[in-house]
Write a protein that holds these residues in place. Structure first.
Motif, short mmCIF file in Angstrom:
data_model
loop_
_atom_site.label_atom_id
_atom_site.label_comp_id
_atom_site.label_asym_id
_atom_site.label_seq_id
_atom_site.Cartn_x
_atom_site.Cartn_y
_atom_site.Cartn_z
N ALA A 57 0.84 -1.20 0.00
CA ALA A 57 0.00 0.00 0.00
C ALA A 57 0.87 1.25 0.00
N PHE A 58 2.02 1.20 0.65
CA PHE A 58 2.96 2.31 0.72
C PHE A 58 3.38 2.73 -0.69
N TYR A 59 3.81 1.77 -1.49
CA TYR A 59 4.27 2.12 -2.84
C TYR A 59 3.11 2.39 -3.80
N ARG A 60 1.98 1.76 -3.59
CA ARG A 60 0.82 2.10 -4.42
C ARG A 60 0.48 3.56 -4.27
N ARG A 61 0.51 4.09 -3.03
CA ARG A 61 0.23 5.50 -2.81
C ARG A 61 1.28 6.39 -3.47
N ARG A 62 2.55 5.98 -3.36
CA ARG A 62 3.62 6.78 -3.96
C ARG A 62 3.51 6.78 -5.48
N PHE A 63 3.20 5.63 -6.06
CA PHE A 63 3.02 5.57 -7.51
C PHE A 63 1.85 6.46 -7.93
N HIS A 64 0.76 6.40 -7.17
CA HIS A 64 -0.43 7.21 -7.51
C HIS A 64 -0.11 8.70 -7.40
N ALA A 65 0.62 9.08 -6.33
CA ALA A 65 0.95 10.49 -6.12
C ALA A 65 1.85 11.02 -7.23
N ALA A 66 2.68 10.15 -7.80
CA ALA A 66 3.58 10.56 -8.88
C ALA A 66 2.94 10.33 -10.26
N ASN A 67 1.67 9.93 -10.25
CA ASN A 67 0.95 9.68 -11.51
C ASN A 67 1.68 8.65 -12.38
#
Length: 295
Positions: A57-67
């Motif tokens: 979930a940590f990296y999913r959020r980071r990927f989403h935030a960076a589009n």
């Protein structure tokens, strides 16, 4: 086989380790063609990113935030679009979801070992390793040790600290075994007197430890072992954990006191041990870095 794969049980020693005893390299990937290495890197990159997207979930959020759509990150050039993860990001993750943070991408039941940072700049950071992670660390670190001069069958005196979750402790011990060498796990915390007595009695070919500690051992050798360090028969010194091995004056002092080659390792609790080495004997210089590949 270029890198350890997950197996049903842990291994103390790499299969066919002694078949590498006279080889130029410990892993075939080191002499593979640039195109083959790139193909491997890009395959492992896509596998790793897909795994993170599915499990973290940590990296999913980071990927989403960076589009970022990870399915479109497939080449080395694409990787430049992925933002860095900072140490503070990991500290925040650890604080938010102890013990191993929200960035842990495996179940706790699969974690078999925990490594810790030194905590020099704050509270120590902790990393959980699965069996596959431990095997990958062993393969990567054994390759670095081999490049520094250690060979299957060598007797190795362990002069790094064996305590505090230090990467130079248990992980180096495991990698030495995996390479096919034999570790004498006294450790710096076992006492410099015991290390020197073991060196005199067992005559190891290699010693691993921090550069300044190996200089200190050399100073104490005559007093505690009855002979100068240069007379103990050590051929290969592998140092790391602090600056020194890469400083010419320090490295030369170590080599002169022990009459042995000195090469330097580097690494960390989040990435295992890599290689940054230099050989000085016979005025021949070798620079290299052992790369790790996700897997």
């Amino acid at each position: 086989m270029w890198i350890a794969k997950r197996e049903s049980e842990m291994r103390f020693r790499k299969p066919l380790a002694f078949s590498h005893a006279i080889a130029a390299t410990f892993s075939g990937v080191e002499t593979a063609s640039p195109s083959a290495i790139r193909d491997l890197q890009e395959h492992r990159l896509s596998v790793q990113l897909d795994y993170l997207a599915a499990r973290s979930a940590f990296y999913r959020r980071r990927f989403h935030a960076a589009n970022i759509d990870v399915s479109r990150i497939r080449t080395i050039e694409d990787l430049a679009r992925v933002p860095f993860t900072t140490k503070q990001d990991l500290r925040d993750s650890l604080a938010g979801m102890p013990p191993l943070g929200e960035h842990l991408a495996a179940s706790l039941e699969d974690v078999v070992q925990i490594q810790a940072s030194s905590g020099t700049t704050g509270s120590p950071s902790y990393v959980g390793l699965t069996e596959a992670d431990v095997l990958a660390w062993q393969e990567m670190t054994a390759r670095a040790l081999f490049a520094c001069g250690m060979r299957p069958g060598d007797l190795v005196l362990h002069g790094f600290s064996m305590s505090k979750g230090f990467v130079g402790g248990i992980p180096i011990f495991q990698a030495i075994q995996y390479l096919g060498a034999r570790d004498i796990p006294i450790g710096a915390d076992g006492g410099f007197d015991r290390l020197l007595i073991a060196c005199r009695d067992l005559r190891p070919r290699c010693i691993v430890g921090t550069p300044n500690f190996l200089l200190f051992l050399a100073e104490k050798a005559k007093e505690l072992a009855g002979v100068e360090a240069a007379e103990l028969g050590v051929e290969c010194l592998i140092v790391g954990g602090e600056p020194g091995g890469g400083i010419p004056a320090v490295r030369q002092a170590i080599e002169q006191r022990w009459n042995a080659t000195c090469r330097e390792l580097m690494g960390g609790h989040r990435s295992g041990v890599h290689l940054l080495g230099r050989e000085q004997r016979r005025r021949r210089h070798v620079h290299g870095r052992a790369r790790s590949y996700p897997g």
